[in-house]
Design an enzyme around this catalytic site. Sequence first.
Site, PDB file in Angstrom:
ATOM      1  N   ASP A   1       0.867  -1.164   0.000  1.00 30.03           N
ATOM      2  CA  ASP A   1       0.000   0.000   0.000  1.00 30.03           C
ATOM      3  C   ASP A   1       0.910   1.223   0.000  1.00 30.03           C
ATOM      4  O   ASP A   1       2.087   1.162   0.362  1.00 30.03           O
ATOM      5  CB  ASP A   1      -0.913  -0.003   1.230  1.00 30.03           C
ATOM      6  CG  ASP A   1      -2.165   0.833   1.009  1.00 30.03           C
ATOM      7  OD1 ASP A   1      -2.170   1.684   0.090  1.00 30.03           O
ATOM      8  OD2 ASP A   1      -3.138   0.646   1.750  1.00 30.03           O
ATOM      9  N   TRP A   2       0.376   2.341  -0.403  1.00 27.94           N
ATOM     10  CA  TRP A   2       1.214   3.522  -0.627  1.00 27.94           C
ATOM     11  C   TRP A   2       1.800   4.021   0.702  1.00 27.94           C
ATOM     12  O   TRP A   2       1.073   4.429   1.602  1.00 27.94           O
ATOM     13  CB  TRP A   2       0.388   4.605  -1.315  1.00 27.94           C
ATOM     14  CG  TRP A   2       0.532   4.588  -2.808  1.00 27.94           C
ATOM     15  CD1 TRP A   2       0.858   5.655  -3.594  1.00 27.94           C
ATOM     16  CD2 TRP A   2       0.376   3.478  -3.708  1.00 27.94           C
ATOM     17  NE1 TRP A   2       0.918   5.278  -4.918  1.00 27.94           N
ATOM     18  CE2 TRP A   2       0.634   3.942  -5.014  1.00 27.94           C
ATOM     19  CE3 TRP A   2       0.081   2.126  -3.532  1.00 27.94           C
ATOM     20  CZ2 TRP A   2       0.590   3.118  -6.136  1.00 27.94           C
ATOM     21  CZ3 TRP A   2       0.027   1.294  -4.651  1.00 27.94           C
ATOM     22  CH2 TRP A   2       0.278   1.793  -5.918  1.00 27.94           C
TER      23      TRP A   2
END
Length: 278
Positions: free
Chosen positions: A243-244
């Site tokens: 995930d970012w």
Amino acid sequence: QPIGVGDAAACDAAHRRAAGIVAGLGLGQCIALVCGRDMYATRDLPGLVPAVMMTDGPHGLRKQAGDADHLGLANSVPATCFPVATVLASSWDVELLHEVGRALGRECRGEDVAVLLGPGLNMKRHPRGGRNFEYFSEDPVLAGHLAAAIVDGIQSQGVGACAKHFAANNQETSRMVVDAVIDERTLREYYLRGFEIVVAKSRPAAIMTAYNRINGTWCSDNAWLLRDVLRGEWGFGGLVVSDWGGTNDRVAALRAGMDLEMPGNGGVFTPEIVAALA
């Protein structure tokens, strides 16, 4: 065409091409490929590996015009806003979900997007869950089959789908630090079941790891989750992406099987990776 998209022969050919390219790469080139270039694009190796774009989201293409930002403050290109997953799931209609997926895939192709970051299929565990609207259901079997249908639809257009967030990402409060303590039976039968269905039925091009920890280990670093279960037991052969900003220990994540760190960070972890390899 992303690995996992299309018929088996095309996927096998893509694997062979990829293996041939990797065999000829140097160490620095290999390390460059495990981190993104910027907010939504991967790095390229001129003449060998093109950069590709990944964008949100589960219910409509969210590709920002011009410079991208993680908060989504910049304007996005025009796109269809489809009903959110909680509404789509109320139909129990896999054919409808497949049709929505096809439409999403066509819009991605029109905007040169290679991988759509969705669908999300975490479980609804509390009515105040901040992302309940973009998850399908509190039932893992329903969520899994509907997510598989939308993945099949997206990937029928030659665009990769990225199922998320793996796993047990069920609250927004303290989501970057929370530790989900779950016994193995509950974890497998409830929190992992939908992902297992998606992997078995639709071979998504990518799986995105969650921000949280599970039983003390960050999802991005979790060898049991990524290497033993996802790849070993379920046979997932696609890309595992963070995930970012959801990378904790890059070396531990590589050992565990988390392939791509997003977004790009200018190679800040490269010295650690080089030292670990040495």
